[in-house]
Design a protein around this motif. Structure first.
Motif, PDB file in Angstrom:
ATOM      1  N   ILE A  34     108.773 -39.980 -27.465  1.00  0.00           N
ATOM      2  CA  ILE A  34     109.459 -39.516 -26.461  1.00  0.00           C
ATOM      3  C   ILE A  34     108.996 -39.141 -25.075  1.00  0.00           C
ATOM      4  CG2 ILE A  34     111.482 -37.508 -25.736  1.00  0.00           C
ATOM      5  CD1 ILE A  34     111.936 -37.169 -28.474  1.00  0.00           C
ATOM      6  N   THR A  35     109.185 -39.574 -24.009  1.00  0.00           N
ATOM      7  CA  THR A  35     109.083 -38.288 -22.661  1.00  0.00           C
ATOM      8  C   THR A  35     110.118 -38.669 -21.746  1.00  0.00           C
ATOM      9  OG1 THR A  35     107.784 -38.893 -20.334  1.00  0.00           O
ATOM     10  CG2 THR A  35     109.288 -41.438 -21.733  1.00  0.00           C
ATOM     11  N   ILE A  36     110.431 -36.652 -21.367  1.00  0.00           N
ATOM     12  CA  ILE A  36     111.112 -36.718 -20.796  1.00  0.00           C
ATOM     13  C   ILE A  36     110.624 -35.615 -19.465  1.00  0.00           C
ATOM     14  CG2 ILE A  36     110.432 -34.253 -22.627  1.00  0.00           C
ATOM     15  CD1 ILE A  36     114.064 -33.792 -21.674  1.00  0.00           C
ATOM     16  N   ILE A  37     110.697 -36.589 -18.750  1.00  0.00           N
ATOM     17  CA  ILE A  37     110.308 -36.366 -17.396  1.00  0.00           C
ATOM     18  C   ILE A  37     111.455 -35.983 -16.647  1.00  0.00           C
ATOM     19  CG2 ILE A  37     108.222 -36.264 -15.296  1.00  0.00           C
ATOM     20  CD1 ILE A  37     106.532 -37.953 -17.461  1.00  0.00           C
ATOM     21  N   SER A  38     111.834 -35.029 -15.442  1.00  0.00           N
ATOM     22  CA  SER A  38     112.504 -34.906 -14.928  1.00  0.00           C
ATOM     23  C   SER A  38     112.741 -35.487 -13.478  1.00  0.00           C
ATOM     24  CB  SER A  38     113.035 -33.865 -14.728  1.00  0.00           C
ATOM     25  OG  SER A  38     114.043 -32.979 -13.979  1.00  0.00           O
ATOM     26  N   PRO A  39     112.974 -35.981 -12.501  1.00  0.00           N
ATOM     27  CA  PRO A  39     112.630 -36.121 -10.815  1.00  0.00           C
ATOM     28  C   PRO A  39     113.101 -35.135 -10.563  1.00  0.00           C
ATOM     29  CG  PRO A  39     114.868 -37.851 -12.111  1.00  0.00           C
ATOM     30  CD  PRO A  39     114.089 -36.918 -13.087  1.00  0.00           C
ATOM     31  N   LYS A  40     113.422 -34.457 -10.661  1.00  0.00           N
ATOM     32  CA  LYS A  40     113.452 -32.982  -9.646  1.00  0.00           C
ATOM     33  C   LYS A  40     113.065 -31.840 -11.478  1.00  0.00           C
ATOM     34  CE  LYS A  40     117.721 -32.480  -9.048  1.00  0.00           C
ATOM     35  NZ  LYS A  40     119.821 -32.275  -7.848  1.00  0.00           N
ATOM     36  N   LEU A  41     112.784 -30.574 -11.174  1.00  0.00           N
ATOM     37  CA  LEU A  41     112.782 -29.765 -11.563  1.00  0.00           C
ATOM     38  C   LEU A  41     113.661 -29.347 -11.905  1.00  0.00           C
ATOM     39  CD1 LEU A  41     110.530 -27.535 -13.340  1.00  0.00           C
ATOM     40  CD2 LEU A  41     111.303 -25.799 -11.120  1.00  0.00           C
ATOM     41  N   ALA A  42     113.990 -28.353 -13.975  1.00  0.00           N
ATOM     42  CA  ALA A  42     115.047 -29.085 -14.248  1.00  0.00           C
ATOM     43  C   ALA A  42     114.931 -27.788 -15.364  1.00  0.00           C
ATOM     44  CB  ALA A  42     115.794 -30.537 -15.152  1.00  0.00           C
ATOM     45  N   LYS A  43     116.661 -27.240 -15.959  1.00  0.00           N
ATOM     46  CA  LYS A  43     116.192 -26.401 -17.031  1.00  0.00           C
ATOM     47  C   LYS A  43     116.670 -27.189 -18.817  1.00  0.00           C
ATOM     48  CE  LYS A  43     116.148 -21.595 -15.190  1.00  0.00           C
ATOM     49  NZ  LYS A  43     114.761 -21.856 -15.068  1.00  0.00           N
ATOM     50  N   LEU A  44     115.666 -26.443 -19.533  1.00  0.00           N
ATOM     51  CA  LEU A  44     115.969 -27.153 -20.573  1.00  0.00           C
ATOM     52  C   LEU A  44     116.270 -26.667 -22.187  1.00  0.00           C
ATOM     53  CD1 LEU A  44     116.550 -30.342 -22.275  1.00  0.00           C
ATOM     54  CD2 LEU A  44     114.189 -30.463 -22.974  1.00  0.00           C
ATOM     55  N   GLN A  45     117.393 -26.377 -22.714  1.00  0.00           N
ATOM     56  CA  GLN A  45     117.560 -25.479 -23.746  1.00  0.00           C
ATOM     57  C   GLN A  45     117.354 -25.999 -25.103  1.00  0.00           C
ATOM     58  OE1 GLN A  45     118.185 -21.465 -23.055  1.00  0.00           O
ATOM     59  NE2 GLN A  45     118.243 -21.913 -25.088  1.00  0.00           N
ATOM     60  N   ASN A  63     107.450 -31.185 -15.851  1.00  0.00           N
ATOM     61  CA  ASN A  63     108.720 -30.731 -14.573  1.00  0.00           C
ATOM     62  C   ASN A  63     110.374 -30.723 -15.321  1.00  0.00           C
ATOM     63  OD1 ASN A  63     108.967 -30.534 -12.392  1.00  0.00           O
ATOM     64  ND2 ASN A  63     110.570 -32.198 -11.934  1.00  0.00           N
ATOM     65  N   VAL A  64     110.087 -29.755 -16.080  1.00  0.00           N
ATOM     66  CA  VAL A  64     110.648 -29.156 -16.970  1.00  0.00           C
ATOM     67  C   VAL A  64     111.129 -27.663 -17.777  1.00  0.00           C
ATOM     68  CG1 VAL A  64     112.712 -29.242 -19.501  1.00  0.00           C
ATOM     69  CG2 VAL A  64     111.871 -31.675 -17.791  1.00  0.00           C
ATOM     70  N   ASP A  65     111.824 -26.772 -17.136  1.00  0.00           N
ATOM     71  CA  ASP A  65     111.069 -25.507 -18.009  1.00  0.00           C
ATOM     72  C   ASP A  65     112.186 -24.884 -18.866  1.00  0.00           C
ATOM     73  OD1 ASP A  65     109.583 -24.146 -15.984  1.00  0.00           O
ATOM     74  OD2 ASP A  65     111.241 -23.751 -14.719  1.00  0.00           O
ATOM     75  N   THR A  66     111.872 -25.173 -20.098  1.00  0.00           N
ATOM     76  CA  THR A  66     112.201 -25.515 -21.243  1.00  0.00           C
ATOM     77  C   THR A  66     112.752 -24.015 -22.158  1.00  0.00           C
ATOM     78  OG1 THR A  66     109.544 -25.470 -22.419  1.00  0.00           O
ATOM     79  CG2 THR A  66     111.085 -27.320 -22.873  1.00  0.00           C
ATOM     80  N   CYS A  67     113.812 -23.556 -22.831  1.00  0.00           N
ATOM     81  CA  CYS A  67     113.569 -22.116 -23.089  1.00  0.00           C
ATOM     82  C   CYS A  67     114.168 -22.198 -24.390  1.00  0.00           C
ATOM     83  CB  CYS A  67     114.982 -21.929 -22.406  1.00  0.00           C
ATOM     84  SG  CYS A  67     115.500 -22.018 -20.801  1.00  0.00           S
ATOM     85  N   GLY A  68     113.362 -21.109 -25.086  1.00  0.00           N
ATOM     86  CA  GLY A  68     113.767 -20.742 -26.206  1.00  0.00           C
ATOM     87  C   GLY A  68     111.993 -21.729 -27.414  1.00  0.00           C
TER      88      GLY A  68
END
Length: 679
Positions: A357-368, A387-392
């Motif tokens: 898996i690669t999950i790279i957002s075009p712009k900074l995003a939040k991921l719960q 480029n993802v702010d992950t929570c939890g």
């Protein structure tokens, strides 16, 4: 009889002339030439043009198309033999061959006594040639054979002296002309379609097959239809293009197919050695596998040892993965599209099918994330998050992970039940990390438990001024240089690794404090120490600090982070013993760096022993380890990297001349250049 070459034979004349020169038509020697290149690049078209231009120099000639497909059956071989006999004899009527052996006798009689031109199109096995022309000694003086193939290595198996010629994609000027002839029936685009035409040229990357098909499909259509079609091409490849390109993929074995798909989905533009290490840990035999992909013109290696493939070949590979489960992303083997990966992770729709898996957002995003969102992905090997702010906090990661590349990792440690014995790469920039959880460093090098590294290190102006004198301006290069363009695949921080397969460690973390268990530490660029008769296992650590350039008003914040620049550099490390001139050399590239980092490196004891075995001299041996930034670049010319400190963990027999020796109870950070730290 001349052959039809192409509706618009653009960009082929230079190839035709170069190949005719190699054929040396006036020579009485038998000459064979192998033309190779990827599918759709124009090999067959060029071969037809050559055939038309030189066939009058021969007593007989034949052009056999699709040899690979037709030679797979008995009827196909018979058909090819009949065409060969009929054309070399100049017959217009029917000629029947009763059996392959009788056809061979007839061919031998002709080939031995006639100077012929024979073109075998799309060949990939030696037996295909032998079943058509028998032995190479059957050929009469002055005969010429041209072979087209997608497999460069196949040409090396030929039992006759031959030359080779690589067919490459069209340049931008030729591509524009070919596309315009198909789309507009003239050699340049309509003015209103200029920008859209540029998008097609960029998409096709000089592949004549794609330029011809897309140009014909768009001919006579409106601008809005062009825009819609281009959007579709970027997501769903044209079936006719896909069919031609996929032939090479279908000729691969299972492990080679896996390698190709991993490269297409995750590792395009990445250093070859780095990828080999990772894929080797997956039992894919990448050394021979990657070589076969190169030979079959599916990938290439550039001058900097990075792996690349044509954009349309990458799209072909990704479409193969997409078709594994067109409607349900969680059932595919690889996820690279942000939307698909986001859905799978946030809705817990993963499965054992997922390999990477690669999950790279075009712009900074939040991921719960849910605590056990990876629990269904037991076969996950590659996890790349950027480029993802992950929570939890995560409670589960698959033990089979080989690559964990996660900027802004949400936790201060890896899950307690995660066993990283398979993990080869851990990149967690801008994330706190506990080193004793990584790669069993504690077991191997007796790392103290709960040794933490945070990125909240203060750097005062005094330290800035002191380190600025260490900047090597002579090694500065332009950021636009192709060597240091930020990588577009993984995420901007993905770097190569220097590893073998026997417990080698390569770790990057934010911060700048070297742990106390590194018993040799220095603020200089080298460390020396004495060892016994055998070379010990060692670990090295380097602290890289980003320093404002002169006349710059830029400042990094209290965490050592910068917001208005990106720094890239290459670091070379040399390990010498007893003043020998041949060192063990390590190097690493750092891309798009925005804060202070530590680089930890160690390799297997056996590797050190093998390299230094013949350099050891008695019971006392001097080791010197030096580090240098060989080149660096600053995008906005505001900061430069310096090596602020270095440390070595090694079993020595006396104090070295230029390092501080530390026992486990000492407070090192009171001894070595701690003026920059406020805590």
């Amino acid at each position: 009889m001349p052959l039809f070459v192409a509706q618009y034979p653009i960009g082929i004349n230079s190839h035709v002339e170069a190949i005719i020169l190699q054929l040396e038509i006036g020579s009485d020697d038998v000459c064979m030439l192998g033309m190779y290149g990827p599918g759709g690049v124009g090999k067959t078209t060029i071969a037809k043009a050559i055939y038309n231009k030189i066939l009058d120099h021969f007593e007989g000639s034949s052009f056999l198309e699709n040899v690979r497909d037709k030679s797979g059956t008995f009827d196909g071989i018979i058909q090819l033999q009949e065409i060969l006999l009929r054309e070399t004899l100049g017959m217009n009527g029917q000629l029947k061959v009763c059996s392959e052996s009788k056809g061979a006798i007839a061919k031998e009689n002709i080939l031995r006594h006639k100077k012929i031109l024979l073109i075998l199109d799309d060949v990939d096995k030696l037996y295909q040639i032998e079943r058509l022309i028998g032995g190479f000694d059957w050929l009469a003086s002055g005969s010429r054979i041209i072979i087209t193939t997608r497999n460069k290595h196949f040409l090396q198996t030929l039992r006759i002296c031959h030359s080779t010629y690589e067919v490459k994609e069209l340049d931008d000027h030729e591509a524009l002309e070919l596309f315009s002839m198909h789309a507009f029936h003239k050699n340049k685009p309509e003015e209103d379609y200029s920008n859209l035409t540029d998008q097609v040229i960029c998409y096709a990357k000089g592949l004549p097959l794609a330029l011809s098909i897309i140009g014909s499909n768009l001919h006579g259509r409106s601008e809005i239809e062009w825009k819609s079609a281009l959007d579709k091409y970027k997501m769903i490849p044209d079936k006719d293009i896909q069919k031609v390109l996929q032939v090479s993929y279908q000729g691969l074995d299972e492990t080679e197919q896996d390698i190709f798909l991993d490269l297409a989905c995750f590792f395009k533009g990445i250093y070859k050695d780095y990828v080999v290490d990772i894929l080797n840990s997956c039992n894919l035999y990448p050394v021979i596998g990657i070589k076969n992909l190169i030979d079959k013109c599916l990938i290439n290696v550039d001058q900097f040892n990075k792996l690349w493939m044509h954009d349309l070949l990458q799209q072909m590979g990704r479409e193969i993965v997409q078709q594994e489960s067109p409607k349900i992303p969680g059932l595919r083997s690889r996820l690279w599209c942000y939307k698909d990966a986001f859905e799978v992770l946030t809705e817990n729709k993963g499965s054992d099918n997922i390999r990477g898996i690669t999950i790279i957002s075009p712009k900074l995003a939040k991921l719960q994330l849910k605590a056990k969102c990876f629990e269904k992905m037991g076969n996950l090997k590659f996890l790349l998050v950027g480029n993802v702010d992950t929570c939890g906090d995560l409670e589960y990661l698959p033990n089979g992970l080989r690559v964990l590349d996660w900027s802004r990792f949400p936790s201060s440690s890896l899950p307690s039940n995660f066993r990283p014995h398979n993990l080869l790469v851990l990149d967690k920039p801008q994330s706190p990390v506990i080193l004793d959880k990584i790669f069993e460093f504690r077991r191997k090098l007796e790392v103290p438990q709960n040794t933490k590294y945070e990125d909240n290190i203060l750097m005062d102006s005094h330290s800035h001024r002191k380190l600025s004198h260490q900047i090597d301006y002579s090694s500065k290069i332009d950021f636009s240089h192709s060597l240091i363009k930020p990588l577009s695949t993984l995420h901007a921080f993905m770097m190569d690794s220097i590893m073998d397969y026997e417990e080698s460690y390569n770790i990057i973390v934010t911060g700048k404090k070297i742990p106390k268990w590194f018993n040799h530490q220095s603020i200089e660029s080298s460390i020396s120490f004495w060892i016994g008769p055998k070379f010990p296992t060692i670990a090295v650590c380097f602290v890289f600090h980003l320093v404002p350039l002169k006349d710059s008003y830029a400042n990094n914040d209290k965490y050592g982070s910068i917001h208005n620049d990106e720094i890239c550099w290459n670091c070379h490390v040399n390990i010498f013993t007893n003043d020998h001139t041949q060192p063990l050399t390590l190097q690493r590239d750092f891309y798009s760096m925005k804060c202070d980092h530590l680089w930890f490196y160690s390799n297997s004891h056996s590797k050190f022993q093998r390299f230094f075995r013949n350099m050891m001299q008695g019971d006392r041996n001097l080791v010197e380890i030096s580090c240098k930034i060989s080149w660096w670049s600053s995008r906005n010319k505001k900061f430069a990297p310096v090596i602020a400190r270095m440390g070595v963990h090694a079993e020595c027999i006396c104090h070295p001349p230029n390092s501080v020796i530390i026992d486990d109870n000492s407070d090192y950070f009171e001894n070595v250049d701690d003026s920059s730290d406020d805590n």
